[in-house]
Each structure stands twice: as structure tokens, then as C-alpha cells.
Design an enzyme around this catalytic site. Structure first.
Site, PDB file in Angstrom:
ATOM      1  N   ARG A  75       0.838  -1.200   0.000  1.00 48.31           N
ATOM      2  CA  ARG A  75       0.000   0.000   0.000  1.00 48.31           C
ATOM      3  C   ARG A  75       0.874   1.252   0.000  1.00 48.31           C
ATOM      4  O   ARG A  75       1.927   1.301   0.648  1.00 48.31           O
ATOM      5  CB  ARG A  75      -0.882  -0.010   1.253  1.00 48.31           C
ATOM      6  CG  ARG A  75      -1.911   1.116   1.348  1.00 48.31           C
ATOM      7  CD  ARG A  75      -2.979   0.982   0.297  1.00 48.31           C
ATOM      8  NE  ARG A  75      -4.186   1.740   0.650  1.00 48.31           N
ATOM      9  CZ  ARG A  75      -5.131   2.047  -0.223  1.00 48.31           C
ATOM     10  NH1 ARG A  75      -5.007   1.685  -1.486  1.00 48.31           N
ATOM     11  NH2 ARG A  75      -6.217   2.706   0.163  1.00 48.31           N
ATOM     12  N   THR A 378      -8.484   0.378 -10.442  1.00 43.66           N
ATOM     13  CA  THR A 378      -8.009  -0.815  -9.756  1.00 43.66           C
ATOM     14  C   THR A 378      -8.169  -2.019 -10.667  1.00 43.66           C
ATOM     15  O   THR A 378      -9.035  -2.034 -11.538  1.00 43.66           O
ATOM     16  CB  THR A 378      -8.788  -1.024  -8.441  1.00 43.66           C
ATOM     17  OG1 THR A 378      -8.648   0.141  -7.638  1.00 43.66           O
ATOM     18  CG2 THR A 378      -8.287  -2.224  -7.659  1.00 43.66           C
ATOM     19  N   THR A 396      -3.638  -1.197  -7.824  1.00 41.15           N
ATOM     20  CA  THR A 396      -4.449   0.007  -8.005  1.00 41.15           C
ATOM     21  C   THR A 396      -3.631   1.288  -8.153  1.00 41.15           C
ATOM     22  O   THR A 396      -2.510   1.384  -7.645  1.00 41.15           O
ATOM     23  CB  THR A 396      -5.404   0.174  -6.805  1.00 41.15           C
ATOM     24  OG1 THR A 396      -6.239   1.315  -6.991  1.00 41.15           O
ATOM     25  CG2 THR A 396      -4.632   0.342  -5.511  1.00 41.15           C
ATOM     26  N   SER A 444     -10.248  -1.132   0.593  1.00 40.24           N
ATOM     27  CA  SER A 444     -11.277  -2.173   0.569  1.00 40.24           C
ATOM     28  C   SER A 444     -10.845  -3.359  -0.281  1.00 40.24           C
ATOM     29  O   SER A 444     -11.646  -4.269  -0.518  1.00 40.24           O
ATOM     30  CB  SER A 444     -12.583  -1.607   0.013  1.00 40.24           C
ATOM     31  OG  SER A 444     -13.098  -0.614   0.861  1.00 40.24           O
ATOM     32  N   GLY A 470     -13.023  -2.102  -7.679  1.00 39.51           N
ATOM     33  CA  GLY A 470     -14.339  -1.556  -7.373  1.00 39.51           C
ATOM     34  C   GLY A 470     -14.432  -0.632  -6.188  1.00 39.51           C
ATOM     35  O   GLY A 470     -15.531  -0.324  -5.732  1.00 39.51           O
ATOM     36  N   GLY A 471     -13.287  -0.173  -5.614  1.00 34.69           N
ATOM     37  CA  GLY A 471     -13.377   0.717  -4.458  1.00 34.69           C
ATOM     38  C   GLY A 471     -14.040   0.015  -3.295  1.00 34.69           C
ATOM     39  O   GLY A 471     -13.852  -1.181  -3.063  1.00 34.69           O
TER      40      GLY A 471
END
Length: 577
Positions: A75, A378, A396, A444, A470-471
Site C-alpha cells: 500500500r 483498480t 491500483t 477495501s 471496485g473501491g
């Protein structure tokens, strides 16, 4: 689309060119870790709106020899100079929003993490030489590739914003400022040079030296009146991926393993399934099951949506980067405890929607992390190799084309917009997902591995690999796929093609109106499923839900069965039977 059956290995990505590159690696004896790198490098070219080396990701990796599951956190992180108001205003003296807006300014850009993470995974699980894994993408960047219809559509949609960055404008737009169209040959000498350096020197070529300086300069740029970001060379050089403990829990006769914090995907999928385990979903299979997954029963959509509302309520209140914010009870297991989830299941009225759910009470904790913005930036990769190793990578740049900044051929993310911009909640208390120096924003993303589970709780064979873009809706896409596979007996293609549905913790319940089984005209007023859900108190939206799921399933007869989401351009390949 119909399910693809393979002999010993299989790959599903969001683009057939990427899937083919990964399969070539596997065919030559590479591992799932090797294939991921080849796939990601190519995706950054052919699907730059969704992923690339300027972003981040989460990886679940299953090592067949040791039977270990490893969770890799790549991340992005906030720069060391970020203050709690970094996203809200230019400075304490100039309290205006970053220009032209937070996303398109340099303030949205986080320190990229994907390359360092992939390098770590390769070091631990790779077999093919690192430098060889970039050959397909380098060749493609030099020769060029045709812009796909999906990429062309997103260029057209984002043309105005892409024009604010000179490098993005030159790459994605014509000389007259019009968007480049489908089938246009696109070459990328900048990406070829960047990937060649990374292939030769490793990830250090990206995090130090000329490429790192270009990232710093582009982030800080105030060209066109933009507000610059504050990433430094030290931020880039100091970035490290993290190995975390995979979050595993039981669901009926299965073990579901997902990502822990700072992703909320693993815990929210597990909590939803843990609530649903108290209901007989197998008795609520879709009607008229076909290649597209049939039409779900209203009772099933209701139960799953209500379970998601309860799980999202806890997610929204409690989950953030646990290196900064302690979780209830000091562990994500608190949120997926069987007894706790049974109590949560008892809050569901089988015939009436609760609208919004209240979070569980775990005592005083930081409150309110707010809603995650929608995204189209993403992608997901599912891989299994002939050795039995498997990987689920969700990758993403956040929104479509990230921050609209292009550097040396690649797009820079806008991942910091996943933080809550306001550091304080309505009650004045600090929010858990507020921005802090070197912190990772909540996600998410929900790469997922599924195993058989013996009655004594021991882990059996790997049976499924899945995930989606898809967030915040990723969680709903993965849940509906897992229910389709595990409760309703669908094959992978049926499960990913099936109607998308579900709810965050809001009054709205989504039913994917893009699906041929749904009549989305007049806002669904003539669709029997929508009508029934509204009778049960749901405020139904039939806005299209363009997921991007990919799923691989172990075939009891030998080999693998795969499915890719028809809503995007994905494809499943392997050594087909």
C-alpha cells in the site's frame, strides 16, 4: 462467456495481453510470483487507468511446498511531511482546497508501493530471473499496442483532466487535444526506459536516482496553478513493503483467507460471511440459472445486503492502518468472532431492511472514518502455477488515471484520497482513517484464497482464488462471488458474471443494472426483483456496477476452471484441455 478449463496452471487478469504474458512465464516453468510481475508490468501499459508501477497493491500468496499463506502489503504511504490537514487546504495560512482539486493536485499522491512489494515476493517465491519478467512489457512499449475500447472510453471521459498534465496530455491526447481513439497504436518509450532500468537494477532504480527525482518533481509541480505535494527522495528511498498475517476464518466447510488492515476487505468479507453463516443461503439459489448466473431471489439479496450493512458499520468505525490505530481487542479477530457475528445476525429482520446499521460497541476508540470515494483505477490478477502455488493480487492507482500525473511513462496514483480528509468527526473526535505522516490509507481491496476445511478445523486443499476492483464495493463483489461459488454451486464464470448486488452501510441497495437479467428502465420500476426489494424497505439503485472480478477454482477432475468478468476486458488462459 463460459468457464475456461486448464490442465495445470491458469491466469485471469483484466486484459488478455497481460494474461498471455503471465501464461508464457508459467509455461516456461515460472512460479505464480513470477507471473504476477509480468502481468503487472503489462497491465501498466494496456490498462494504465487502473494499475501500474506508480500505484500500490495487496497480495495473498500460497506456497504449496510449505502450505503457508503470506500477506504482502504494498500500500502507498503518506509522505513524512503530511499534516492532518494535508488534503483539506493548501497551508495553515492559505485555507483553500488544493488546486485544481485535491485529487488532481500533488497532495493526492502517495509513495508508490507495488514494485517494492513485488520484488519482495519474487525474492521469496520467484524462480525466473527478475530481468526476464519485464521483457514482454518492454517489447510492448517499444512496438506499441492498440488502445482497447475500454481504455479509449476512459481517456475520453478523463480528457479534460489529463490535459492539465503535459506528459499525460502528450501520451493520451492528440495534438488538437482530442482523446486518442480505440485501435490507435500507442507506444511508450518512457515506460520502456523505466522498465529496462528496473529490470536491470531492481526496484532501487525506481525508488532512488533519476526516476525517483522525476516522481518528486512531478508531485511538487505547480504548473498550471496546481498545488504541489510534498513527497521527498527520502520518502521514496525509505519505502518498505510489509509482511502481515493473513486473516483467515471459517465459512461452512471452507476456510476464507483475506488481507488484514490497512485493508478492510478481508475483515469485512469475513464478517459478512460470518453473519450469513447463520442463514440457509443454499435454499435461496438464483432462479433460471444460466451462463450469466441467473436472477437472484429477493430474499437472498435482502439477507446478504443486510449482513453487509452490519459488517460495513464496523469497518467504517474501527478499521484503519493498525500500525497507527489499535483495533478493538488488539486484533481483527474481534470483528469476525463467531459469537459476536451470531449476535449481529440476530439484528436482521428477514422481511424488512434496516436502512443503516449501527456498529458494535467495543468501548472508546477513534471514531468515524467516513465513506470511501468511488474508483475506477483498480485491477485484479488471479494465478495458480503447475507447482500448486497461487496468488491473488489486487493492484491500483485509485481513481481512473490516478492523479492524472504521468512520469517517465507511468501514471502516479491518487491513493491519499482514501484517507478521511477531515481529521475530526462530527463529534470532534479524531477519526481513525485521518492522514498522518508515513501512514497507509484504509483500503477495501479483498484478494481472497479459499481452502477446504476439515471438521477439526485444519486447513485442506486450496480450492478458489478470487478478487476484484471496485473501491469500497469490492467487498460486495467478492461476497456475491463467494456465495455463488460456495452456497449456490456456480462455476467461476457464472459466479463472476452473475448480477452484482449489495449494500454499504447506507440506505441504498445496489442492483447492477448493466446485467441482462435486470430491467433497469425507469430506475428498475418494472423489474420484479427491484419491486420486491422496495416492498421490503430497500431504496434500490440500478446504476451499473462495473466490477472486474476474476476467479479460479480447483477442478475435482483435475486442473483448474476459471472465469473473468464480462463487464471488463478480462480473459482466463492456461494450458487448456
Amino acid at each position: 462467456m463460459t468457464a475456461v478449463r486448464t490442465k495445470t496452471y491458469a491466469v485471469s487478469t483484466a486484459n488478455p495481453i497481460s494474461t498471455k504474458a503471465a501464461c508464457e512465464v508459467l509455461n516456461k516453468g515460472g512460479t505464480a510470483a513470477d507471473a504476477l510481475i509480468a502481468a503487472q508490468a503489462v497491465l501498466g501499459l494496456v490498462e494504465p487507468q487502473a494499475s501500474g508501477i506508480g500505484g500500490g497493491g495487496f497480495l495473498l500468496y500460497y506456497d504449496a511446498a510449505s502450505k503457508n499463506i503470506e500477506a504482502y502489503d504494498g500500500r502507498e504511504v503518506a509522505p513524512a511531511a503530511a499534516t492532518e490537514n494535508y488534503l483539506r487546504w493548501v497551508s495553515d495560512e492559505d485555507r483553500t482546497e488544493p488546486k485544481p482539486n485535491t485529487r488532481a493536485s500533488g497532495r493526492s499522491i502517495g509513495v508508490p508501493g507495488i514494485l517494492r512489494m513485488l520484488e519482495l515476493a519474487h525474492r521469496e517465491h520467484g524462480k525466473t530471473a527478475w530481468r526476464e519478467l519485464f521483457d514482454p512489457a518492454i517489447g510492448l512499449a517499444d512496438r506499441g499496442f492498440e488502445i482497447s475500447p475500454r481504455l479509449a472510453g476512459q481517456i475520453a471521459e478523463s480528457a479534460k483532466d489529463l490535459a492539465t498534465d503535459e506528459a499525460a496530455k502528450a501520451y493520451f491526447l492528440n495534438a488538437d487535444g482530442s482523446p486518442k481513439k480505440a485501435d490507435t497504436l500507442l507506444t511508450n518509450p518512457g515506460m520502456s526506459k523505466t522498465l529496462s532500468a528496473v529490470a536491470t537494477e531492481g526496484a532501487d532504480a525506481f525508488y532512488t536516482g533519476a526516476i525517483a527525482q522525476a516522481i518528486v518533481d512531478a508531485t511538487a509541480s505547480t504548473a498550471g496553478g496546481r498545488t504541489g505535494g510534498q513527497i521527498t527522495l527520502a520518502d521514496l528511498a525509505g519505502y518498505q513493503p510489509k509482511k502481515r498475517t493473513a486473516l483467515c476464518s471459517g465459512y461452512r466447510a471452507h476456510e476464507i483467507c483475506g488481507m488484514p488492515a490497512p485493508s478492510s476487505g478481508g475483515s469485512t468479507v469475513a464478517a459478512t460471511l460470518g453473519i450469513l453463516e447463520n442463514f440457509d443461503l443454499a435454499a435461496l439459489k438464483p432462479d433460471a440459472l444460466d451462463a450469466n448466473g441467473g436472477k437472484p431471489k429477493a430474499e437472498a439479496v435482502h439477507l446478504i445486503s443486510e449482513a453487509e450493512r452490519l459488517a460495513y458499520a464496523d469497518r467504517n468505525k474501527y478499521v484503519a492502518d493498525e500500525d497507527f490505530i489499535p483495533l478493538p481487542g488488539g486484533s481483527m479477530q474481534t470483528l469476525i468472532d463467531k459469537n459476536y457475528l451470531k449476535q449481529r445476525a440476530g439484528l436482521i429482520n428477514p422481511s424488512r431492511s434496516m436502512g443503516t446499521a449501527q456498529p458494535g460497541d467495543f468501548g472508546p476508540v477513534p471514531l468515524g472514518v467516513g465513506q470511501q470515494p468511488p474508483e475506477h483505477g483498480t485491477s485484479h490478477i488471479s494465478v495458480v502455477d503447475k507447482f500448486g502455488n497461487a496468488a491473488a493480487l489486487t493492484t491500483t492507482v485509485e481513481s481512473a488515471f490516478g492523479s492524472f500525473h504521468v512520469v517517465d511513462g507511468f501514471v502516479l496514483n491518487n491513493q491519499l484520497t482514501d484517507f478521511a480528509a477531515d481529521p475530526l468527526g462530527a463529534d470532534g473526535a479524531p477519526v481513525a482513517n485521518r492522514i498522518q505522516p508515513n501512514k497507509r490509507p484504509r483500503s477495501s481491496m479483498a484478494p481472497t484464497l479459499v481452502f477446504d476445511r476439515a471438521p477439526d478445523g485444519t486447513r485442506g486443499a486450496l480450492t478458489h482464488i478470487t478478487g476484484s476492483p471496485g473501491g469500497s464495493v469490492i467487498i460486495q463483489f467478492v461476497v456475491k462471488t463467494l456465495v455463488g461459488l460456495l452456497d449456490w454451486g456456480m462455476d467461476p464464470q457464472q459466479a463472476v458474471s452473475a448480477v452484482s448486488f449489495g449494500a454499504g452501510n447506507s440506505t441504498s441497495t445496489g442492483i447492477g443494472g448493466e446485467h441482462p437479467a435486470i430491467n433497469a428502465t425507469n430506475k428498475g420500476d418494472n423489474d420484479p426483483l427491484v419491486i420486491r426489494l422496495r416492498e421490503m424497505g430497500h431504496q434500490v439503485s440500478v446504476t451499473p456496477q462495473v466490477s472486474g472480478l476474476s476467479t479460479l477454482k480447483l477442478d475435482p477432475a483435475g486442473g483448474w476452471i476459471g472465469g473473468a468478468d464480462p463487464r471488463r476486458e478480462g480473459a482466463v488462459f492456461g494450458d487448456t484441455r
